[in-house]
Design an enzyme around this catalytic site. Structure first.
Site, short mmCIF file in Angstrom:
data_model
loop_
_atom_site.label_atom_id
_atom_site.label_comp_id
_atom_site.label_asym_id
_atom_site.label_seq_id
_atom_site.Cartn_x
_atom_site.Cartn_y
_atom_site.Cartn_z
CB CYS A 127 -2.07 3.82 9.73
SG CYS A 127 -3.38 4.51 9.72
NE ARG A 173 -3.59 -0.07 2.25
CZ ARG A 173 -4.66 0.10 3.97
NH1 ARG A 173 -4.68 -0.28 4.96
NH2 ARG A 173 -5.38 1.62 3.67
#
Length: 222
Positions: A189, A130
């Site tokens: 995050c 990611r």
């Protein structure tokens, strides 16, 4: 007592999911859950701190320092055959007095200033794919904040059931990721959950100045 991140701690009117509620709302929710600002609070979940870190960070933001995580969480507790209960009686309400410490929370505007000034390291706790922009992402764009470093939250754990790595190991991990313990760190995050766990573990490892970008990639990537 039990708290739900998405309902008890989040602002339902915010455009970004998991946005932390106001200090007044948080104090009310903690009080309803039986938590007083005079309690020492131990937090756990089923995933070795994955979501428990968010509650820890919310309490630190409210000025409550006497709080920590249960290493290994509920999985380790059960693996060690410790007592469990199915009692669901509601706790007695308590008074929780919030004394907010804004330094624990960073906004989008704070992140823009950080990029302009270069006065803090940005640490991304998402998985490596990611971070590289190669994994599935709920935001419209993929990738990471320019200049950010990456240390996936799962790398802080070891063993079966997983527990936190020892403090010397944590320091080595973070230093290898580019963290300096004499420079501020902002964790991020996907939606501020594992960033909060990273903030806990950095604090556990002795970092004196850690904060969480609450909007994280859910905001920045959109």
């Amino acid at each position: 007592m039990y708290l739900d991140l998405s309902t008890d701690l989040a602002d339902p009117g915010a455009p970004v999911r998991n946005t932390l509620a106001s200090p007044e709302r948080l104090a009310l929710e903690f009080g309803r859950a039986g938590v007083s600002d005079r309690h020492r609070v131990v937090i756990y979940d089923r995933k070795a701190g994955y979501s428990a870190g968010r509650i820890w960070w919310a309490l630190r933001f409210l000025g409550h320092a006497e709080t920590t995580l249960l290493d290994g969480g509920f999985e380790r507790w059960c693996a060690e055959d410790r007592p469990v209960s199915s009692d669901s009686a509601p706790p007695a309400p308590r008074e929780f007095v919030a004394r907010p410490e804004p330094g624990w929370l960073r906004t989008r505007a704070d992140m823009v200033r950080t990029l302009e000034r270069g006065d803090a390291l940005i640490l991304d706790a998402r998985s490596a794919d990611r971070f590289r922009g190669e994994g599935p992402e709920p935001a419209r764009r993929a990738g990471h904040i320019p200049g950010a470093r990456n240390l996936p939250w799962s790398e802080n754990l070891a063993g079966n059931p997983p527990t936190f790595r020892a403090v010397p190991e944590l320091r080595q991990l973070y230093e290898a990721a580019g963290v300096r313990f004499d420079r501020p760190v902002i964790t991020t995050c996907g939606s501020g959950v594992t960033a909060s766990l990273a903030a806990f573990l950095l604090s556990l490892a002795g970092h004196p100045e850690v904060s969480v970008y609450d909007g994280s990639w859910s905001e920045w990537g959109n």
